[in-house]
Enzyme design. Sequence first.
Site: not given
Length: 311
Positions: A8, A13, A188, A261
């Site tokens: 990934g 990554g 998180k 995101s």
Amino acid sequence: MTNIAIAGAGAMGSRIGSYIKQAGYSVTLIDTWEDHVRAINTNGLEVQTETDTYTVNIPAILPTEVTESFDFIIILTKAMQSESMIQELYNRGAIHQDTAILTMMNGLGHDERFKKIVPHSQIFLAVTMWTAGMRGPGQILLEGQGSIEFQRADGQVDHRTEAINKIFNDAGLNAKVSNNVFQSIWSKATLNSVLNPLCSILNKTIYEFGSYEHTRAMVQPIIEEIVAVGQTRGVTLDAEALLKKIEAAYPKETQGLHYPSMHQDLYHGRYTEVDYLNGQISQYGREANIPTPNNDMLTHLIHQLEMKYVK
């Protein structure tokens, strides 16, 4: 650990992989995005920072091109692609009996899914505060500093634990071995389960969302559900501390100017990771007979928006 793979190789990554490569380790990037793989192999990985632009020469391959085994595999796909990636690597002999498989993906429940394919003792969980962005195939944008906290998923420490820690810190990734990584992962995940869906549904930056005078009334019920569900999983969370952590993201000088995101995925026509955040909370709630109406609704609303934006 002489042979390392990043499975990934998107923005994050590629950042992690490039740092480890520059520290002198053997690293291979594995990704399904053919244009990205081709660009890296043709021109190298172009890295742009706040002050510099440089190229890292690092091999990149498609999962179907894997022909060797690795000692250490870092999984940084999107959550919904992770199981198929591990299965492909397993089928192709990339995972041997001592391979350490570490994920620092967002979301919950990754170790439960991974251990259906590989032994639990080979799985490591991590949470990271590093960020990264894509500029195009073979091009990444890196800003700011970060850290990594990790632990073997079953809580044990072995020879691979210190080896991973050394690799990360040789690469300047500010890593530490955790005594309770699940606490950090759930913390998180709470932030992501609040800001990601709400900013996506409302089409607002984090600052714009936080500017509403009744934001606390929206956020607190979501947090309370997560705290209650976490307790049934052996994770003790502080609701007030979580609320303050979320509110600390609102100012423009912290994260306020950014879209989360999930927003970026949704409005670029990509499926989101909501099932691994709010959806996973709902699933755990059902298993423990704890109502999670707020997380249920957020999951449904994001899926409704996916029907509109993902073609």
